[in-house]
Design an enzyme around this catalytic site. Structure first.
Site, PDB file in Angstrom:
ATOM      1  CE  LYS A  88      -2.224  -0.786   3.865  1.00 41.93           C
ATOM      2  NZ  LYS A  88      -1.434  -1.940   4.341  1.00 41.93           N
TER       3      LYS A  88
ATOM      4  NE  ARG B 172      -4.062  -0.696  10.486  1.00 43.00           N
ATOM      5  CZ  ARG B 172      -3.004  -0.159   9.889  1.00 43.00           C
ATOM      6  NH1 ARG B 172      -3.046   1.049   9.394  1.00 43.00           N
ATOM      7  NH2 ARG B 172      -1.888  -0.849   9.764  1.00 43.00           N
TER       8      ARG B 172
ATOM      9  NE  ARG C  43       7.730  -2.308   6.180  1.00 42.12           N
ATOM     10  CZ  ARG C  43       6.416  -2.115   6.288  1.00 42.12           C
ATOM     11  NH1 ARG C  43       5.682  -1.953   5.207  1.00 42.12           N
ATOM     12  NH2 ARG C  43       5.850  -2.104   7.461  1.00 42.12           N
TER      13      ARG C  43
ATOM     14  NE  ARG D 226       6.590   0.111  10.313  1.00 41.07           N
ATOM     15  CZ  ARG D 226       5.375   0.125   9.756  1.00 41.07           C
ATOM     16  NH1 ARG D 226       5.221   0.622   8.536  1.00 41.07           N
ATOM     17  NH2 ARG D 226       4.343  -0.359  10.402  1.00 41.07           N
TER      18      ARG D 226
ATOM     19  NE  ARG E  31       2.501  -4.128  11.676  1.00 39.62           N
ATOM     20  CZ  ARG E  31       3.485  -3.949  10.779  1.00 39.62           C
ATOM     21  NH1 ARG E  31       4.650  -4.557  10.935  1.00 39.62           N
ATOM     22  NH2 ARG E  31       3.295  -3.171   9.746  1.00 39.62           N
TER      23      ARG E  31
HETATM   24  P1  AMP Z   1       1.083   1.018   9.436  1.00 37.59           P
HETATM   25  O1  AMP Z   1       2.296   1.844   9.176  1.00 37.59           O
HETATM   26  O2  AMP Z   1      -0.082   1.414   8.585  1.00 37.59           O
HETATM   27  O3  AMP Z   1       1.381  -0.464   9.376  1.00 37.59           O
HETATM   28  O4  AMP Z   1       0.636   1.344  10.948  1.00 37.59           O
HETATM   29  C1  AMP Z   1       1.492   1.058  12.031  1.00 37.59           C
HETATM   30  C2  AMP Z   1       0.686   0.966  13.317  1.00 37.59           C
HETATM   31  O5  AMP Z   1       0.027   2.218  13.570  1.00 37.59           O
HETATM   32  C3  AMP Z   1      -0.434  -0.065  13.297  1.00 37.59           C
HETATM   33  O6  AMP Z   1       0.031  -1.366  13.609  1.00 37.59           O
HETATM   34  C4  AMP Z   1      -1.362   0.505  14.381  1.00 37.59           C
HETATM   35  O7  AMP Z   1      -0.889   0.245  15.670  1.00 37.59           O
HETATM   36  C5  AMP Z   1      -1.263   2.003  14.132  1.00 37.59           C
HETATM   37  N1  AMP Z   1      -2.278   2.484  13.168  1.00 37.59           N
HETATM   38  C6  AMP Z   1      -2.080   2.991  11.926  1.00 37.59           C
HETATM   39  N2  AMP Z   1      -3.238   3.307  11.334  1.00 37.59           N
HETATM   40  C7  AMP Z   1      -4.220   2.985  12.211  1.00 37.59           C
HETATM   41  C8  AMP Z   1      -5.641   3.036  12.175  1.00 37.59           C
HETATM   42  N3  AMP Z   1      -6.309   3.486  11.094  1.00 37.59           N
HETATM   43  N4  AMP Z   1      -6.325   2.609  13.272  1.00 37.59           N
HETATM   44  C9  AMP Z   1      -5.682   2.161  14.366  1.00 37.59           C
HETATM   45  N5  AMP Z   1      -4.342   2.055  14.465  1.00 37.59           N
HETATM   46  C10 AMP Z   1      -3.602   2.468  13.397  1.00 37.59           C
END
Ligand code: AMP
Length: 228
Positions: free
Chosen positions: A17, A95, A134, A167, A178
């Protein structure tokens, strides 16, 4: 030709994404709104929002809906005020079903209806392999992969030459959490959007170029791009 793009990118971590959102930002000026990137910037700066979010992020769980909805609404309002036909890609939001309902409500108020929802998917083994290799530039969110998309100089970003980092939540144990969080909370959104006519499926399996071709093709479909 693709005009205003107002997109939701739905899909598990590692499905591509972020990479494809950056591609659309570079090619079409569609602003990437990555809730994960915004949260990580807040964690790095030690803001109150970042401190609240950190424990959830480190464990692979979700940050509470009210925190995320408020944060995204501020971003979308800024986009709405920035130009006549704002284009954006919501990368990592919504989400949960509650977030999707809140999004519908805010986009209606801002008179910015979605033009498509792209659902990226890939099998679990591929997702785990991608996340484990990554490396990211924390300054701009750009991602590399040690095997599939290495930087020119190992460990350094091609653009700013600064160090890449792994990360904290890309370790195997957190990756598995996740993915479980995705299946439980986020996958139901595929059904939520299925009835809207906006949903497009992207097989996120191939090379970056192959996925890009699929994304561009999906956006050429009549309802996905808003024509002037
Ligand atoms: P990502 O970079 O999109 O994988 O997001 C990293 C982390 O941020 C996720 O594992 C969640 O803990 C938090 N996070 C990001 N976007 C959301 C969302 N829309 N709702 C809840 N938690 C989020």
């Amino acid at each position: 030709m693709i005009r205003a793009l107002r997109l939701v990118f739905l899909g598990p971590p590692g499905a591509g994404k972020g990479t494809q959102a950056k591609m659309l930002q570079e090619r079409f000026g569609a602003r990437q709104i990555s809730t994960g990137d915004i949260l990580r910037a807040n964690v790095a700066q030690g803001t109150a929002l970042g401190m609240k979010a950190k424990t959830f992020m480190d464990s692979g769980g979700l940050v509470p809906d009210d925190v995320i909805v408020g944060m995204t609404e501020r971003e979308l309002t800024a986009s709405a005020n920035s130009g006549a036909k704002p284009s954006f890609v919501l990368d990592g939001f919504p989400r949960t079903v509650a977030q999707a309902v809140a999004l519908d409500d805010m986009l209606e108020r801002l008179a910015m209806p979605l033009t498509a929802v792209l659902h990226f998917d890939a099998d679990r083994a591929t997702l785990v392999e991608r996340l484990a290799g990554r490396w990211t530039n924390p300054r701009n969110g750009r991602s590399y992969h040690t095997t599939f998309n290495p930087p020119e100089l190992a460990g350094l970003d091609d653009d700013d030459g600064g160090p890449l980092v792994q990360r904290r939540d890309d370790t195997l144990a957190v990756v598995l959490d996740r993915l479980a969080t995705y299946d439980h909370n986020t996958r139901p959104l595929v059904d939520y959007y299925a009835g809207t006519g906006l949903l497009r499926r992207i097989a996120g399996l191939g090379t970056i170029d192959a996925v890009t071709a699929e994304v561009l093709q999906a956006l050429e479909e009549p309802e996905a791009s808003q024509r002037a």
